[in-house]
Design a protein around this motif. Structure first.
Motif, short mmCIF file in Angstrom:
data_model
loop_
_atom_site.label_atom_id
_atom_site.label_comp_id
_atom_site.label_asym_id
_atom_site.label_seq_id
_atom_site.Cartn_x
_atom_site.Cartn_y
_atom_site.Cartn_z
N GLY A 156 -11.55 7.96 57.88
CA GLY A 156 -11.87 6.54 57.77
C GLY A 156 -12.38 6.24 56.37
N THR A 157 -12.13 5.03 55.88
CA THR A 157 -12.56 4.70 54.53
C THR A 157 -13.30 3.37 54.47
OG1 THR A 157 -10.39 3.75 54.04
CG2 THR A 157 -10.74 6.06 53.44
N SER A 158 -12.67 2.27 54.89
CA SER A 158 -13.37 0.99 54.77
C SER A 158 -12.78 -0.08 55.67
CB SER A 158 -13.35 0.50 53.32
OG SER A 158 -12.04 0.19 52.95
N PHE A 201 -16.23 -4.62 53.92
CA PHE A 201 -16.53 -4.06 52.60
C PHE A 201 -15.94 -4.92 51.49
CE2 PHE A 201 -15.94 -1.09 49.03
CZ PHE A 201 -17.25 -0.63 48.90
N LEU A 204 -17.95 -8.15 51.33
CA LEU A 204 -19.28 -7.92 50.74
C LEU A 204 -19.26 -8.13 49.24
CD1 LEU A 204 -22.20 -6.62 50.79
CD2 LEU A 204 -21.05 -4.42 50.50
N SER A 224 -15.05 -0.04 43.55
CA SER A 224 -16.19 0.67 44.12
C SER A 224 -15.73 1.80 45.04
CB SER A 224 -17.07 -0.31 44.91
OG SER A 224 -18.03 0.38 45.65
N THR A 236 -16.18 5.97 44.45
CA THR A 236 -16.93 6.87 45.34
C THR A 236 -16.03 7.82 46.11
OG1 THR A 236 -18.74 5.30 45.59
CG2 THR A 236 -18.51 6.94 47.32
N LEU A 237 -14.87 7.35 46.56
CA LEU A 237 -14.04 8.18 47.43
C LEU A 237 -12.83 8.78 46.73
CD1 LEU A 237 -14.14 5.92 50.64
CD2 LEU A 237 -15.59 7.86 50.09
N TYR A 274 -15.80 5.40 58.79
CA TYR A 274 -15.66 4.46 57.66
C TYR A 274 -16.93 3.69 57.39
CZ TYR A 274 -14.25 0.16 60.39
OH TYR A 274 -14.17 -0.94 61.19
N GLU A 275 -17.81 3.61 58.37
CA GLU A 275 -19.07 2.93 58.09
C GLU A 275 -19.90 3.71 57.07
OE1 GLU A 275 -20.61 2.19 62.01
OE2 GLU A 275 -18.66 1.32 62.51
N LEU A 276 -19.86 5.02 57.17
CA LEU A 276 -20.63 5.83 56.22
C LEU A 276 -19.98 5.84 54.84
CD1 LEU A 276 -22.01 8.85 58.24
CD2 LEU A 276 -22.74 6.49 58.14
N THR A 277 -18.66 5.84 54.79
CA THR A 277 -18.02 5.82 53.46
C THR A 277 -18.26 4.46 52.80
OG1 THR A 277 -15.92 5.31 54.58
CG2 THR A 277 -16.29 7.60 53.95
N MET A 278 -18.29 3.40 53.59
CA MET A 278 -18.63 2.09 53.01
C MET A 278 -20.06 2.08 52.49
SD MET A 278 -16.78 -0.86 55.33
CE MET A 278 -16.95 -0.20 56.98
N ALA A 333 -21.74 4.64 51.46
CA ALA A 333 -21.78 5.47 50.25
C ALA A 333 -21.34 4.67 49.03
CB ALA A 333 -20.89 6.70 50.44
N ALA A 334 -20.23 3.95 49.18
CA ALA A 334 -19.73 3.17 48.04
C ALA A 334 -20.66 2.02 47.70
CB ALA A 334 -18.32 2.65 48.36
N ALA A 335 -21.23 1.39 48.71
CA ALA A 335 -22.13 0.26 48.46
C ALA A 335 -23.44 0.71 47.81
CB ALA A 335 -22.40 -0.48 49.77
N ASP A 378 -22.57 1.20 44.11
CA ASP A 378 -22.27 0.03 43.26
C ASP A 378 -23.34 -1.06 43.35
OD1 ASP A 378 -21.87 -1.63 45.48
OD2 ASP A 378 -19.71 -1.63 45.35
N THR A 399 -24.36 -2.89 45.98
CA THR A 399 -24.22 -3.98 46.95
C THR A 399 -24.86 -3.65 48.30
OG1 THR A 399 -22.06 -3.11 47.62
CG2 THR A 399 -22.06 -4.86 45.96
N ARG A 442 -27.38 -6.12 49.66
CA ARG A 442 -27.07 -7.55 49.82
C ARG A 442 -27.40 -8.00 51.23
NH1 ARG A 442 -21.67 -9.31 46.32
NH2 ARG A 442 -22.65 -8.90 44.31
N PHE A 483 -26.64 -5.08 53.85
CA PHE A 483 -25.30 -4.64 54.26
C PHE A 483 -25.29 -3.25 54.86
CE2 PHE A 483 -21.39 -2.28 53.32
CZ PHE A 483 -20.48 -3.04 54.03
N VAL A 503 -23.93 -2.71 58.65
CA VAL A 503 -22.59 -2.18 58.88
C VAL A 503 -22.66 -0.90 59.71
CG1 VAL A 503 -22.32 -0.67 56.85
CG2 VAL A 503 -20.35 -1.94 57.74
#
Lengths: 433, 433
Positions: free
Chosen positions: A201-203, A207, A210, A220, A224-225, B18-22, B24-26, B29, B31, B34, B122, B126
């Motif tokens: 899973g990715t996003s 996201f 946001l 972003s 990260t990924l 995907y919630e954790l990858t989001m 991580a990216a947030a 960066d 966000t 937010r 966020f 999420v």
């Protein structure tokens, strides 16, 4: 102080109350120790399915050692009005000491297949009814639906992502069942923790929303990924999303995901655009209310992977496998409810799958007597528990891998008609002798 | 050494990867912090249902304090390849500190009703998506189906007995959801232990088959459970079963159960025979693949109670409630996915149910701005969590009783068309302002 752990469940209470009242009465009248055989089978394959897949056996065996009545359980039974002292004393000492035989997990089954057979004193055997059926009916329903999706996808990866559409624990079992029959991964992290199912899973659209714009979100995510990630390109305009994705990640972008719209048409367009942009190895993953029929409708489209959610975890129209747990023998004598006479054979069953010279399965033979072996026969009933002790010492992950390999092997032997999605007769006839 | 307790589940991993990858990216960066509003709603009522019943809210609130990433969870995430150190450090400290508003559990809902709204940074909001949807989609589907059965049964008791047809944990949640909307009892002992749902049950066909004959089985059951018990009379011949039952228990026999055959016809015959035998107060309970339609078909028959299994726990054709968890506001600005524009209103919602002078509900008003109050308006959105802390300190049993009472009250206000079983439009129109 809250911890990350929930109060532990009590498997012995995943039980219908009538099992305990039956045990109470049987203890009082002396029948509790009668030697009994209970058999789990399905009278039919629902919705004209051509085959079913036995799943959940490993979960039952994992739960069995915890099926005990400790102080917590006994206190609750008293509170619920089950105050028969003889019953409570017996439950306090309860430990399953019987034998269980059955189809290996991942095996195919047909109407009447004896998929799980418990031989034990009545009181012990009857206690397991609800738990055994809950697990087998749920997991088998999911595995049987998932197997049709895998069969239809013809080697393209199927990913399980239905956790949000079913009970949170059922989701873990569903991810396990899907992996068992060939799904390659799941979104569910607890399935990864408990059973080693690969997770992915990715996003989500959230996201992208946001961020101030789609490009910021993609930058972003890639930062990260990595460029091998999957970018979800349909939050705004799909064409523009794809252009932005390749601009941000470069032509090495791992994949794009399409989650709405007319997916076969969109996939063709997306493939052309990706190729035009030089992203010729970028894969296209589709999601959004898929099932085996939707997958079939996309086999001509340039789709590289299917994410399946709702329809998987709800069994694609068949959310339960209709298995029943029936007393078939008592003190060595076959017994049957009168109204079911036609379909029942008393006693513990033998079952073999018969194959032709080419190795294709031709029928299932189910019999109360040992089946005279022929070339190409394969015994289906294997020992699972002896004297209350599981016959396999594999851990849950290794057991799942073994079941997955077994399923992959035995499905090869099915006749071609088994892959039909249309409703019809079971792919193999069951001969009852 | 096995105990009666299962290894505890890890609620924080009832989560899509995907919630954790989001997150991580947030976090990377900037966000992640937010301020966001996520809203749970259903775009439609499936199968032409006239109303839905919000269920599971209490279970979400019970799980929330355990949604933590301890050593066990973090070790698993590493093993699953989620090795971003910033993410793992953030998760180790994670505790939900946001606000949640929503419809009270047991409340009715319609398309677009904002049943559960999370306001949080966020990354916090999420993370809850999968767990919230799993619980609400499952429990709401069961409660919505069960409410139709209760409504159809018109005061005759409905008993939940579907544990064997669904995942063992889903069974407990299903029993809870059914009780919430007016089922009187469940067969599931764990639902009794966890939620105080009254449990019931006496015996199965296996108990009769265990014995040398039906009379011995009935004598045993009555000796242990008393003459007020329910005897299952259809193992062999129903007429003879009823005669034997009354002979054994006397005319004070509590009830008989019919589990096969043409139930309305059998019930008429059974009533006449019971009356003839003087057992005029002995009740008739029916079971066997019932749903709201089968119940409707028996309303003219002398049936005193309905046991419902498979069709209840599978949502009577609608096993999941189609609720989604959508980001609707970010830093105070409404956001929406382009393709959904028509149906979305950004931002946190207000919702009232409007009633006429007679107290009958006439419509649902959903608005991003406070709704100008009129006589007969009832606010639907109540505070559930403030600063991460549940607003109610009721224990799970008391919370369930409160929700049950709330449901019983609000369903009284529905217009008569809401009770139609046929497919159609929602009973109340949702006005979006």
């Amino acid at each position: 102080m809250p911890t990350s752990e929930l109060p532990a469940a009590a498997p012995a209470l995943f039980t219908d109350r009538y099992e305990l009242t039956m045990v109470a009465a049987a203890l009082a009248d002396g029948t509790a120790e009668r030697d009994c055989v209970f058999e789990v089978f399905a009278r039919r394959l629902s919705h004209g399915r051509r085959y079913g897949v036995v799943a959940g056996t490993g979960r039952v065996l994992d739960l069995l050692p915890h099926f005990r009545f400790g102080d917590r359980e006994l206190a609750s039974l008293r509170e619920q009005g089950l105050t028969d002292e003889r019953l409570l004393a017996w439950l306090a000492d309860f430990r399953f000491t019987g034998d269980i035989d059955g189809y290996a997990e991942g095996e195919l089954y047909f109407p009447g297949s004896p998929v799980f057979t418990v031989r034990a004193p009545f009181a012990q055997g009857v206690l397991l009814e609800t738990l055994v059926l809950s697990v087998l009916n749920h997991d088998t329903a999911i595995a049987s639906a998932a197997a049709r999706m895998v069969g239809t996808a013809g080697g393209r990866p199927c990913i399980e992502m239905g956790a949000r559409r079913t009970h949170e624990e059922a989701a873990v079992a569903a991810a396990r069942a899907a992996y068992l029959v060939g799904f390659t991964a799941s979104s569910d992290l607890e399935a990864g923790r408990r059973y080693g199912v690969p997770t992915t899973g990715t996003s989500a659209h959230a996201f992208t929303l946001l961020h101030d714009d789609e490009e910021s979100a993609f930058r972003s995510q890639v930062a990260t990924l990595g460029v091998g990630t999957t970018l979800l390109v349909d939050t705004y305009d799909v064409d523009q999303g794809i252009r932005t994705a390749v601009e941000v990640a470069g032509p090495q972008l791992g994949a794009i995901r399409l989650d709405s719209g007319d997916l076969p048409t969109l996939a063709v367009r997306a493939r052309a655009l990706l190729d035009e942009l030089g992203a010729t190895s970028t894969r296209i993953i589709v999601t959004s209310d898929l099932d085996e029929y939707a997958i079939a409708g996309m086999m001509a489209a340039p789709v590289d992977g299917f994410g399946v959610g709702t329809r998987l975890v709800t069994g694609s129209g068949v959310p339960t496998a209709s298995m029943v747990y029936k007393l078939v023998e008592r003190d060595g004598v076959p017994v049957e409810k009168a109204s079911e006479g036609k379909h029942s054979i008393g006693g513990r069953k033998h079952a073999v799958r018969r194959h032709d010279d080419a190795g294709t399965a031709v029928c299932e033979v189910v019999s109360a007597a040992p089946v005279e072996p022929r070339d190409g026969d394969r015994d289906l009933v294997v020992p699972l528990v002896r004297g209350g002790v599981p016959c396999s010492d594999l851990d849950p992950r290794a057991a799942l891998e073994q079941a997955r390999a077994h399923h992959a092997e035995v499905r090869q032997a099915l006749p071609p008609g088994a892959w039909a999605l249309s409703g019809g007769e079971p792919a193999l006839e069951t001969l009852r002798t």
